[in-house]
Write a protein that holds these residues in place. Structure first.
Motif, PDB file in Angstrom:
ATOM      1  N   GLU A   9      19.369  -6.483  -0.047  1.00  0.00           N
ATOM      2  CA  GLU A   9      18.641  -5.412   0.642  1.00  0.00           C
ATOM      3  C   GLU A   9      17.135  -5.630   0.464  1.00  0.00           C
ATOM      4  O   GLU A   9      16.694  -6.087  -0.581  1.00  0.00           O
ATOM      5  N   ASP A  11      13.308  -4.971  -0.466  1.00  0.00           N
ATOM      6  CA  ASP A  11      12.752  -4.239  -1.605  1.00  0.00           C
ATOM      7  C   ASP A  11      11.263  -3.986  -1.402  1.00  0.00           C
ATOM      8  O   ASP A  11      10.715  -4.275  -0.331  1.00  0.00           O
ATOM      9  N   ASP A  12      10.621  -3.448  -2.433  1.00  0.00           N
ATOM     10  CA  ASP A  12       9.191  -3.132  -2.357  1.00  0.00           C
ATOM     11  C   ASP A  12       8.336  -4.364  -2.070  1.00  0.00           C
ATOM     12  O   ASP A  12       7.313  -4.267  -1.384  1.00  0.00           O
ATOM     13  N   ARG A  37       8.060 -10.702  -7.459  1.00  0.00           N
ATOM     14  CA  ARG A  37       9.367 -10.418  -8.081  1.00  0.00           C
ATOM     15  C   ARG A  37       9.402 -10.852  -9.539  1.00  0.00           C
ATOM     16  O   ARG A  37       9.964 -10.164 -10.380  1.00  0.00           O
TER      17      ARG A  37
END
Length: 173
Positions: A9, A11-12, A37
């Protein structure tokens, strides 16, 4: 190595990269996909690892000193310089950590037989007991933190991180 290529999914970090692509299409923000990340993982791991260290009234630095002494094998003692080199911190940081560990009875210092000015830092029996218990919990915690990856994915990530590490200047350099 069978690595799952199913996209996770968004992410930020994806959002941040997308915003930069919109606002500055002349720039390539793709390095943020990795560095962002890794940075977020560092923060999350640090918090989770420190919980285990705290269970033994240790900070990361004290855990590192005890673990370094323990894995050095009998007689579980090293010079301050050897500890500094193994833990990759300044001699002042080693002194501070050893002072705290000595105060709590987990290590002791003694003069080196071949150099009266030199000091050896040695695990006490209590220190060995503490680090043996702490490292067991630490490894269980690390395994828990990596449980979202298969063994093959962990191996692939290990390979890639080792490769990336070898392209960077030495730590502290």
């Amino acid at each position: 190595m069978a690595v799952d290529r199913t996209p996770p999914e968004p992410d930020d970090v994806d959002q941040i990269v997308g915003q930069w692509r919109t606002e500055r299409p002349d720039l390539d923000p793709s390095p943020m996909q990795v560095i962002g990340r890794i940075t977020r993982l560092h923060w999350a791991f640090d918090e989770q690892l420190n919980r285990v260290f705290g269970d033994y009234d240790l900070g990361r630095g004290e855990f590192d000193v005890l673990a370094t002494l323990r894995r050095s094998g009998p007689p579980f003692e090293l010079t301050a310089g050897e500890l500094r080199d193994s833990t990759m911190v300044t001699s002042g940081a080693v002194t501070k950590r050893v002072d705290r560990l000595e105060h709590t009875g987990l290590v002791n210092r003694r003069a080196a037989a071949d150099d009266a000015r030199g000091r050896l830092i040695q695990l006490t029996d209590r220190g060995r007991d503490v680090i043996d218990k702490a490292v067991e919990q630490h490894l269980l915690n690390e395994a828990r933190l990596l449980a979202g990856l298969t063994a093959d994915e962990q191996q692939a990530l290990t390979h890639l991180l080792r490769k990336l590490t070898q392209t960077l200047p030495p730590y502290g350099g």
